[in-house]
Design a protein around this motif. Structure first.
Motif, PDB file in Angstrom:
ATOM      1  N   ASP A   1       5.902  -5.057  -1.457  1.00  0.00           N
ATOM      2  CA  ASP A   1       6.106  -5.181  -2.905  1.00  0.00           C
ATOM      3  C   ASP A   1       7.592  -4.990  -3.167  1.00  0.00           C
ATOM      4  O   ASP A   1       8.044  -3.948  -3.611  1.00  0.00           O
ATOM      5  CB  ASP A   1       5.279  -4.109  -3.638  1.00  0.00           C
ATOM      6  CG  ASP A   1       5.392  -4.238  -5.158  1.00  0.00           C
ATOM      7  OD1 ASP A   1       5.886  -5.274  -5.641  1.00  0.00           O
ATOM      8  OD2 ASP A   1       4.996  -3.299  -5.861  1.00  0.00           O
TER       9      ASP A   1
ATOM     10  N   CYS B   1      -4.465   3.632  -8.860  1.00  0.00           N
ATOM     11  CA  CYS B   1      -3.502   4.213  -7.916  1.00  0.00           C
ATOM     12  C   CYS B   1      -2.129   4.471  -8.534  1.00  0.00           C
ATOM     13  O   CYS B   1      -1.206   4.847  -7.826  1.00  0.00           O
ATOM     14  CB  CYS B   1      -3.383   3.367  -6.662  1.00  0.00           C
ATOM     15  SG  CYS B   1      -3.056   1.662  -6.979  1.00  0.00           S
TER      16      CYS B   1
ATOM     17  N   LYS C   1      12.678  -2.012  -6.535  1.00  0.00           N
ATOM     18  CA  LYS C   1      12.803  -1.867  -5.085  1.00  0.00           C
ATOM     19  C   LYS C   1      13.522  -3.093  -4.533  1.00  0.00           C
ATOM     20  O   LYS C   1      12.949  -3.927  -3.843  1.00  0.00           O
ATOM     21  CB  LYS C   1      11.424  -1.689  -4.450  1.00  0.00           C
ATOM     22  CG  LYS C   1      10.858  -0.302  -4.712  1.00  0.00           C
ATOM     23  CD  LYS C   1       9.444  -0.146  -4.247  1.00  0.00           C
ATOM     24  CE  LYS C   1       8.500  -0.770  -5.208  1.00  0.00           C
ATOM     25  NZ  LYS C   1       7.108  -0.433  -5.042  1.00  0.00           N
TER      26      LYS C   1
ATOM     27  N   ARG D   1      10.282   1.645 -16.493  1.00  0.00           N
ATOM     28  CA  ARG D   1       9.720   2.876 -15.937  1.00  0.00           C
ATOM     29  C   ARG D   1      10.757   3.707 -15.192  1.00  0.00           C
ATOM     30  O   ARG D   1      10.544   4.882 -14.923  1.00  0.00           O
ATOM     31  CB  ARG D   1       8.535   2.564 -15.020  1.00  0.00           C
ATOM     32  CG  ARG D   1       8.917   1.824 -13.774  1.00  0.00           C
ATOM     33  CD  ARG D   1       7.699   1.406 -12.964  1.00  0.00           C
ATOM     34  NE  ARG D   1       7.456   2.267 -11.836  1.00  0.00           N
ATOM     35  CZ  ARG D   1       6.678   1.954 -10.807  1.00  0.00           C
ATOM     36  NH1 ARG D   1       6.026   0.796 -10.795  1.00  0.00           N
ATOM     37  NH2 ARG D   1       6.497   2.765  -9.811  1.00  0.00           N
TER      38      ARG D   1
ATOM     39  N   ARG E   1       2.238   1.881   0.590  1.00  0.00           N
ATOM     40  CA  ARG E   1       3.337   1.073   0.041  1.00  0.00           C
ATOM     41  C   ARG E   1       4.200   0.596   1.208  1.00  0.00           C
ATOM     42  O   ARG E   1       5.176   1.238   1.583  1.00  0.00           O
ATOM     43  CB  ARG E   1       4.172   1.915  -0.926  1.00  0.00           C
ATOM     44  CG  ARG E   1       3.439   2.312  -2.208  1.00  0.00           C
ATOM     45  CD  ARG E   1       4.333   3.218  -3.047  1.00  0.00           C
ATOM     46  NE  ARG E   1       3.960   3.263  -4.439  1.00  0.00           N
ATOM     47  CZ  ARG E   1       3.389   4.308  -5.026  1.00  0.00           C
ATOM     48  NH1 ARG E   1       3.086   5.373  -4.322  1.00  0.00           N
ATOM     49  NH2 ARG E   1       3.094   4.278  -6.324  1.00  0.00           N
TER      50      ARG E   1
ATOM     51  N   LEU F   1      -3.587   3.560  -1.082  1.00  0.00           N
ATOM     52  CA  LEU F   1      -2.437   2.670  -1.306  1.00  0.00           C
ATOM     53  C   LEU F   1      -1.368   3.010  -0.277  1.00  0.00           C
ATOM     54  O   LEU F   1      -0.819   4.105  -0.290  1.00  0.00           O
ATOM     55  CB  LEU F   1      -1.858   2.886  -2.716  1.00  0.00           C
ATOM     56  CG  LEU F   1      -0.543   2.159  -3.008  1.00  0.00           C
ATOM     57  CD1 LEU F   1      -0.764   0.651  -3.073  1.00  0.00           C
ATOM     58  CD2 LEU F   1       0.068   2.628  -4.327  1.00  0.00           C
TER      59      LEU F   1
ATOM     60  N   ASN G   1       1.356   2.414 -13.263  1.00  0.00           N
ATOM     61  CA  ASN G   1       2.807   2.623 -13.475  1.00  0.00           C
ATOM     62  C   ASN G   1       3.436   1.338 -14.011  1.00  0.00           C
ATOM     63  O   ASN G   1       4.160   1.347 -15.007  1.00  0.00           O
ATOM     64  CB  ASN G   1       3.516   2.987 -12.169  1.00  0.00           C
ATOM     65  CG  ASN G   1       2.925   4.195 -11.501  1.00  0.00           C
ATOM     66  OD1 ASN G   1       2.252   4.978 -12.159  1.00  0.00           O
ATOM     67  ND2 ASN G   1       3.144   4.349 -10.221  1.00  0.00           N
TER      68      ASN G   1
HETATM   69  C1  PEP Z   1       1.765   1.042  -9.919  1.00  0.00           C
HETATM   70  O1  PEP Z   1       2.509   0.165 -10.371  1.00  0.00           O
HETATM   71  O2  PEP Z   1       1.037   1.756 -10.635  1.00  0.00           O
HETATM   72  C2  PEP Z   1       1.722   1.310  -8.463  1.00  0.00           C
HETATM   73  C3  PEP Z   1       0.848   2.143  -7.954  1.00  0.00           C
HETATM   74  O3  PEP Z   1       2.632   0.679  -7.677  1.00  0.00           O
HETATM   75  P1  PEP Z   1       4.158   1.137  -7.558  1.00  0.00           P
HETATM   76  O4  PEP Z   1       4.280   2.466  -8.230  1.00  0.00           O
HETATM   77  O5  PEP Z   1       4.450   1.168  -6.096  1.00  0.00           O
HETATM   78  O6  PEP Z   1       4.860   0.040  -8.267  1.00  0.00           O
END
Ligand code: PEP
Ligand code: MG
Length: 578
Positions: free
Chosen positions: A343, A511, A348, A474, A303, A301, A463
């Motif tokens: 993303d 991931c 973010k 989160r 990002r 992954l 996540n």
């Molecule tokens: C997730 O959402 O589990 C992920 C890997 O993406 P992020 O943490 O970048 O949102």
């Protein structure tokens, strides 16, 4: 609460794991000290500006030195944050704006600088945009450095911290963990697990617990304290029994870390020979250097949005994106590289786009693939750069926050259009990049048969999946008690996805953070997950866990977990079986 010789037990939010036993020190930031303020004459302006430029130049030297030292220690994530601070020294806020204000206000440099930073803070304190809040905390951190170079009386109190200190503070500046090696742990009142200070503490292996009320501890200065960064437990004036328990635990952890390093070159397979593929989650080009460690199969992954957070002009600069991606793919050599397209949105945020910056509920708003489908100009620039840079490399494109197959189809159609356009323009590009869906909302899981059938591969973002399934933010450290990765609903969703991926013979990679936590390794394997993507730092511990498991046992664990009714039953059972 009193601080007699009685043991005081506090429970905070765990941020960075590890155990520290040291003495309690309160950190007062230099911003809390008096700033000298006096008028100057016009004739003194040039001298004050020269003094300011010298302070900026000394700050740059300090940061470059810090960055070089860090790189030597291999803490690349941290070095890239320091890189941001170095770039920020050229920001007009730090250069022309302050100099103009010295001329205008006719006051000494430190007073003017302090006013400028204070105004900036006031402006951004009101924003809920997490990117800008992070930038604010970077600016505050950097301003402390510049102030300390302007006036000696203003040096940060880190210098006087004795060895083996457990530092308690209201909040930490991002570079706090880098100031001295005398700090064995951090405890703060504010600041969550996603702050830059948290990231650095984790990268450097410094235990860190947040959400502790500092007021109750006023007279505990100098007392002995134990910090357990894994559980969030803090003991002040620990009893003999508690101390012995944690001394043993600390010793055991140190032995484990030592052992992990030795396992580096071994393959990741269960002891009955079932192979597991370990990939790295990366956020910067520098992180890619880690993947050539033995046992990492590639980038699971990337990002990509982090590239744009520091430099919004990059969104529309195909050529620069192309050069950055090409360099990253080259670094990865022949290893597979899963490239997640921007993303943005949610936690973010970006002020660069009105679609995102004006939202009242950004986590449910224009984020992930929704943003990219709205802003085709941004999406197209990135996709063109990826297709062009991927020539000769094994790159896969991952789409964040897909919730419905029509979004996937629309992206697929769009990529075909872009490829035709590249062809017409006689560009050299790689047309064969698999397209995958990131499953991180419950609706995507419920249609994962369609997504598995139509896309080339799948990734589970646990996540966000937990956030959206349980309706829990989160990023809110105050609610972390309710963020249950062990929820039976989550476990069933992982099972469903693994089954459909297998039925359509598509690879599935987990991931999210669950992949980095040894508590879940056996369960995930038993549920049918064979590909794990985690932050490089966690790869050795996951590999070790895999090597101590049998596949048969992992299946039995998963089968049993699927019969359990609540998240605490699952958590207890997994803890016991680990
Ligand atoms: C997730 O959402 O589990 C992920 C890997 O993406 P992020 O943490 O970048 O949102
Ligand atoms: Mg996600």
């Amino acid at each position: 609460m009193t601080t007699s010789e009685q043991e005081i037990h506090l429970k905070g939010a765990p941020v960075s794991e590890g155990i520290a036993i040291g003495s309690l020190v309160f950190l007062t930031y230099s911003e809390e000290k008096e700033i000298p303020e006096f008028p100057i004459s016009r004739a003194q302006v040039d001298g004050e500006i020269a003094r300011y430029r010298e302070a900026i130049s000394s700050s740059r030297e300090d940061l470059v030195k810090l960055q070089l030292d860090l790189d030597g220690e291999g803490a690349r994530e941290v070095a890239s944050i320091i890189g941001t601070h170095i770039e920020m020294l050229d920001d007009p806020l730090m250069t022309t704006h302050v100099e103009g204000k010295i001329r205008e206000m006719l006051k000494n440099t430190e007073a003017v600088f302090h006013t400028v930073i204070h105004d900036y803070e006031k402006r951004f304190n009101e924003t809920t945009d997490s990117f800008f809040r992070q930038r604010l905390s970077d600016v505050k951190d950097l301003s402390q450095r510049v102030l300390s170079n302007l006036c000696d009386s203003h040096r940060a109190s880190f210098e006087n911290i004795p060895p083996n200190s457990v530092v308690f503070a209201q909040e930490l500046a991002p570079s706090a963990p880098l100031q001295t090696s005398n700090i064995s742990a951090f405890v703060t009142q504010g600041g969550g697990g996603n702050s830059h200070a948290a990231l650095i503490a984790r990268a450097m292996g410094i235990p860190y617990v947040s959400s502790i009320d500092m007021q109750v501890l006023e007279s505990a200065k100098g007392k002995q304290v134990i910090v357990d960064g894994l559980t969030g437990d803090i003991f002040i004036n620990p009893s003999r029994l508690t101390l012995e328990k944690y001394e043993k635990l600390k010793l055991r952890l140190m032995k484990q870390y030592h052992q992990l390093d030795k396992d580096r070159d071994l393959v990741a397979e269960t002891f009955d020979g079932y192979p597991i593929y370990l990939f790295a989650n990366v956020s910067t080009a520098n992180d890619i250097d880690f993947i050539h460690q033995q046992g990492i199969q590639g980038v699971g992954l990337f990002r990509s949005e982090y590239l744009f957070m520091q430099d919004t002009s990059l969104f529309f600069d195909e050529e620069r994106q192309y050069l950055i991606y090409r360099q990253m793919f080259k670094k990865a050599k022949e290893m597979p590289f899963t490239f997640r397209v921007i993303d943005l949105g949610g936690d973010k945020g970006s002020q660069a786009f009105q679609e995102i910056s004006k939202e009242s509920n950004p986590v449910l708003g224009c984020r992930g693939i929704r943003f990219l489908l709205r802003r085709r100009d941004v999406f197209k620039t990135q996709l063109r750069a990826i297709y062009r840079a991927a020539v000769g490399h094994s790159v896969r494109i991952l789409l964040p926050l897909i919730s419905d197959a029509h979004e996937f189809r629309e992206v697929k159609r769009f990529t075909e259009e872009i490829k035709r356009e590249l062809q017409r323009g006689e560009c050299i590009f790689n047309p064969d990049l698999p397209l995958g869906c990131m499953l991180e909302v419950p609706s995507a899981i419920l249609v994962c048969d369609t997504l598995a059938e139509e896309s080339d591969f799948l990734a589970l973002g646990t996540n966000d999946l937990i956030q959206y399934s349980l309706g829990i933010d989160r990023s809110n450290p105050g609610m972390s008690d309710f963020y249950y990765p062990t929820h039976p609903g989550i476990i069933r969703m992982i099972k469903m996805t693994a089954l459909e991926a297998k039925r359509f013979q598509k690879t599935l990679t987990v991931c999210g953070e669950m992949a980095s936590n040894p508590l879940f390794t056996a369960l995930l394997i038993g549920l049918g997950v064979q590909n794990f993507s985690c932050a490089p730092r966690f790869i050795p511990v996951i590999k070790r866990t895999v090597r101590h498991l049998s596949f048969i046992n992992a299946c039995a664990i998963a089968e049993h977990v699927l019969t359990l009714k609540t998240s605490s039953e699952v958590a207890n059972y997994l803890t016991e079986s680990l």
